[in-house]
Scaffold this motif. Sequence first.
Motif, PDB file in Angstrom:
ATOM      1  N   HIS A   1     -29.635  16.403  13.179  1.00  0.00           N
ATOM      2  CA  HIS A   1     -29.892  16.854  11.807  1.00  0.00           C
ATOM      3  C   HIS A   1     -30.811  15.854  11.109  1.00  0.00           C
ATOM      4  O   HIS A   1     -30.468  14.674  10.986  1.00  0.00           O
ATOM      5  CB  HIS A   1     -28.578  16.977  11.026  1.00  0.00           C
ATOM      6  CG  HIS A   1     -27.659  18.034  11.553  1.00  0.00           C
ATOM      7  ND1 HIS A   1     -27.850  19.379  11.312  1.00  0.00           N
ATOM      8  CD2 HIS A   1     -26.548  17.949  12.317  1.00  0.00           C
ATOM      9  CE1 HIS A   1     -26.892  20.068  11.904  1.00  0.00           C
ATOM     10  NE2 HIS A   1     -26.100  19.231  12.531  1.00  0.00           N
ATOM     11  N   LYS A   2     -31.931  16.347  10.649  1.00  0.00           N
ATOM     12  CA  LYS A   2     -32.922  15.470  10.029  1.00  0.00           C
ATOM     13  C   LYS A   2     -32.432  14.888   8.715  1.00  0.00           C
ATOM     14  O   LYS A   2     -32.724  13.731   8.390  1.00  0.00           O
ATOM     15  CB  LYS A   2     -34.222  16.245   9.803  1.00  0.00           C
ATOM     16  CG  LYS A   2     -35.363  15.395   9.281  1.00  0.00           C
ATOM     17  CD  LYS A   2     -36.639  16.201   9.170  1.00  0.00           C
ATOM     18  CE  LYS A   2     -37.791  15.347   8.685  1.00  0.00           C
ATOM     19  NZ  LYS A   2     -39.047  16.135   8.557  1.00  0.00           N
ATOM     20  N   ASN A   3     -31.675  15.680   7.950  1.00  0.00           N
ATOM     21  CA  ASN A   3     -31.308  15.251   6.601  1.00  0.00           C
ATOM     22  C   ASN A   3     -29.815  14.978   6.420  1.00  0.00           C
ATOM     23  O   ASN A   3     -29.422  14.341   5.451  1.00  0.00           O
ATOM     24  CB  ASN A   3     -31.747  16.317   5.582  1.00  0.00           C
ATOM     25  CG  ASN A   3     -33.253  16.515   5.575  1.00  0.00           C
ATOM     26  OD1 ASN A   3     -34.004  15.549   5.601  1.00  0.00           O
ATOM     27  ND2 ASN A   3     -33.700  17.767   5.564  1.00  0.00           N
ATOM     28  N   LYS A   4     -28.972  15.474   7.319  1.00  0.00           N
ATOM     29  CA  LYS A   4     -27.535  15.250   7.163  1.00  0.00           C
ATOM     30  C   LYS A   4     -27.187  13.797   7.448  1.00  0.00           C
ATOM     31  O   LYS A   4     -27.786  13.162   8.316  1.00  0.00           O
ATOM     32  CB  LYS A   4     -26.742  16.173   8.090  1.00  0.00           C
ATOM     33  CG  LYS A   4     -26.713  17.618   7.628  1.00  0.00           C
ATOM     34  CD  LYS A   4     -25.740  18.438   8.470  1.00  0.00           C
ATOM     35  CE  LYS A   4     -25.672  19.871   7.983  1.00  0.00           C
ATOM     36  NZ  LYS A   4     -24.707  20.677   8.774  1.00  0.00           N
ATOM     37  N   PRO A   5     -26.215  13.241   6.709  1.00  0.00           N
ATOM     38  CA  PRO A   5     -25.853  11.831   6.926  1.00  0.00           C
ATOM     39  C   PRO A   5     -25.228  11.609   8.295  1.00  0.00           C
ATOM     40  O   PRO A   5     -24.621  12.508   8.883  1.00  0.00           O
ATOM     41  CB  PRO A   5     -24.849  11.553   5.796  1.00  0.00           C
ATOM     42  CG  PRO A   5     -24.295  12.894   5.431  1.00  0.00           C
ATOM     43  CD  PRO A   5     -25.421  13.869   5.641  1.00  0.00           C
TER      44      PRO A   5
ATOM     45  N   HIS B   1     -26.789  25.077  11.950  1.00  0.00           N
ATOM     46  CA  HIS B   1     -26.538  25.006  10.508  1.00  0.00           C
ATOM     47  C   HIS B   1     -25.162  25.550  10.129  1.00  0.00           C
ATOM     48  O   HIS B   1     -24.450  24.948   9.322  1.00  0.00           O
ATOM     49  CB  HIS B   1     -27.606  25.803   9.742  1.00  0.00           C
ATOM     50  CG  HIS B   1     -28.931  25.107   9.680  1.00  0.00           C
ATOM     51  ND1 HIS B   1     -30.102  25.684  10.114  1.00  0.00           N
ATOM     52  CD2 HIS B   1     -29.274  23.868   9.256  1.00  0.00           C
ATOM     53  CE1 HIS B   1     -31.103  24.837   9.948  1.00  0.00           C
ATOM     54  NE2 HIS B   1     -30.626  23.734   9.430  1.00  0.00           N
TER      55      HIS B   1
ATOM     56  N   GLU C   1     -28.478   6.235  14.177  1.00  0.00           N
ATOM     57  CA  GLU C   1     -29.120   6.958  13.072  1.00  0.00           C
ATOM     58  C   GLU C   1     -30.443   7.572  13.519  1.00  0.00           C
ATOM     59  O   GLU C   1     -30.756   8.715  13.185  1.00  0.00           O
ATOM     60  CB  GLU C   1     -29.343   6.013  11.887  1.00  0.00           C
ATOM     61  CG  GLU C   1     -29.695   6.732  10.597  1.00  0.00           C
ATOM     62  CD  GLU C   1     -29.597   5.810   9.403  1.00  0.00           C
ATOM     63  OE1 GLU C   1     -28.977   6.197   8.398  1.00  0.00           O
ATOM     64  OE2 GLU C   1     -30.151   4.688   9.470  1.00  0.00           O
TER      65      GLU C   1
ATOM     66  N   HIS D   1     -30.881  11.739  13.548  1.00  0.00           N
ATOM     67  CA  HIS D   1     -31.881  12.425  12.723  1.00  0.00           C
ATOM     68  C   HIS D   1     -32.984  13.061  13.569  1.00  0.00           C
ATOM     69  O   HIS D   1     -33.592  14.053  13.160  1.00  0.00           O
ATOM     70  CB  HIS D   1     -32.492  11.457  11.711  1.00  0.00           C
ATOM     71  CG  HIS D   1     -31.527  11.015  10.645  1.00  0.00           C
ATOM     72  ND1 HIS D   1     -30.676  11.893  10.008  1.00  0.00           N
ATOM     73  CD2 HIS D   1     -31.265   9.787  10.116  1.00  0.00           C
ATOM     74  CE1 HIS D   1     -29.941  11.229   9.128  1.00  0.00           C
ATOM     75  NE2 HIS D   1     -30.273   9.952   9.177  1.00  0.00           N
TER      76      HIS D   1
END
Length: 712
Positions: A124-128, A513, A116, A120
Amino acid sequence: MAASVRTTSSTSSKFVPTSKRVYKVLKEYSMKLVDLSIFTEYLEDWVRNNLYGKTRNDEQHFSSPFSIDDLRTFDYALEGVLFQQLLRMPCPPYNSDNLKEDEFLALEDFLHTAAEGLWHAFWHKNKPLPYFVSCPRYPGSKFYTVEKAISRGRLKGLCGAALMSKSKGNLHARWDDVVNFVLFKKNIVEREEEFGMSPSVICEAIFYAIHILFSRSLSKYNNVNTDYVFVSFMDSKFGGVVKLGGDLGKLEVDLNNPYQSMAEWIACHAEVRISHVDRIWNKLGNVNWGDLGTLQILLAMFYSIVQWNGLPRKSMASLAANHSLRLQQRKMEIRVVENESELVPYQNGSDYNGEIVELGYENNPSSKRNGSRLNLRPAEILLLEDQNQGLKSFQIQEFIDDGNGCSYIAVNAESQAELLTLYVGAHPSRLEPSWEDMNLWYQVQRQTKVLNILKEQGISSKHLPEIIASGRIVHSGPCEKQTPKGRCDHPWCGTPMLVTCPVGEPLSSIISHDGPLSPEEATRCCRDCLAALKSAKTANILHGDIRPENIIRIVDEQGSRAHSIFVLVSWGRAVLEDRDSPPLNLQFSSAHALQHGKLCPSSDVESLVYLIYYVCGGSMQQQDSIESALKWRQRCWAKRVVQQQLGEVSPLLKAFADYVDSICGTPYGVDYDVWLRRLNRAVDGSAERGKMVEEELRLKDIAESSGGGSSL
């Protein structure tokens, strides 16, 4: 039964069975290769001899999967990565089976936290997180969470934990979903005082690596295109990494004695790399994130995620480049500066009114000697002294995370009509002690020089950045410089600054993205970049650093229609003379640049082909050395991997790749005019539609019949 299994002609290095019969044979073979003890009997002597013996050159047979430079860069990159709180690994002075439950809970938590944090920070900072952790008992067994294994009484049979991909439409975890595997043992070292590795543990790690390789190769769902796998091994104190790779097509399958044939393949055709064993957990059971053992486990996980999700949005180098900036920020946080042998309080400079504020300038003479990279905030205003335009002020809007730590989006403080890109260099006094600051200063100064050359020669293009202003920052307070070009002892006096336009979204961010570009966008990107290179070539300037981070896209509104414009930016490492050395990028630099540290006439267009291949969805492996990067290029051109990928997008792009293939590494110049005409027709259309279609068909025939190989 003995048979030689060969791979099909594939665009990747992944093994592919050539027929259903071969698939069935390999399936049967892998099902026979399930006894760890027999496998160890065949392989342990070979591992032991190579583990402790040395070559004639007095080198270890098993080299490490990672260089010390890679680990150092990764360590710097992880400085800014926040890992959540971990469960404590039990670390008693004696062995006890009663601790197995706590150990596996801690292992499961370690893998999830590590994955994790890396996801992040780099992707991707916000994608799960697209992965989960599950535990098998043996090759081919089902996977369990630790809680499920406990409830079913199967905890003692667990052999380790795996980071698994969340496969779409699949309810059960499979071995071909394994992203990264960690073997958990009681004791992985034979002699703790020497950190001597146990050959039996190495054999077991190779055993699971073989099983994962087979599972991926025989899978109908797996899309990993590489022929290597990382398996980590650890206990409650130490850990290490095994990397196994090789072409399974060279395996001589023997169903009567599968273990013998596999041992021969490993000894003769596989590449086995083994890291040093080092501490992961300290004596209190806490994980040491900065220790070599943990860094190796994390780096193996990083490269495993690259296999599944491609190159990260933020590279290790870009995050590591902020190392010196983080050091300076930590100094400011504790409000001290070094003044020989004593500590001097740093004055609070948070009360500013739209100006650059002197931090302790009057009251702290030592700050005059300590240059500092600027850390600008939104709404802050910089005053620039331009020799041609006088004083100009610019207001900061936001920071651009491009890996250099010097770029901002800004506006003219007076008009605020247009967004601008603002580059801030390093103070001259920082050049000697800091390589990062020297590189930063060089990039800003060099880019200013290049853009001024283009401006003076009247070379302008909507695909090139335009210089708005350049000069040096004017600081607040008295300035004691003796000459107009001199500087005083103020920590910011003389810091170079450059302002350019336009502002757009980097291609690396767009791909991250939205995924690959459409055929129309990819063709337009190729045309625009080639036009920028042609314009610069008229001034004998080569870009030398073409990569997704250095290309921005701008949406151009024209009435009711809107189309993209791609601009080639970041000319701070451009090549003006033969003695200039370009930066080396293992993914996008030309083969000539990697081999000789110099550019040839076709280097930029070769890099452009790699970039177009990447933005069209082509697979680019994470390279770990110049040698592996050159081998990748040689293999791609020889097998026409690039042309095949681009051929699915556009016959024109495929033909362009064939043309570049024919001039790679040669002294011949690039025929910009011919290819710009063809690309312009494809992008903007043509009144003579019939001729354009005829040209496209002719190019398609050329692309299909051409098979040239580049000279490396």
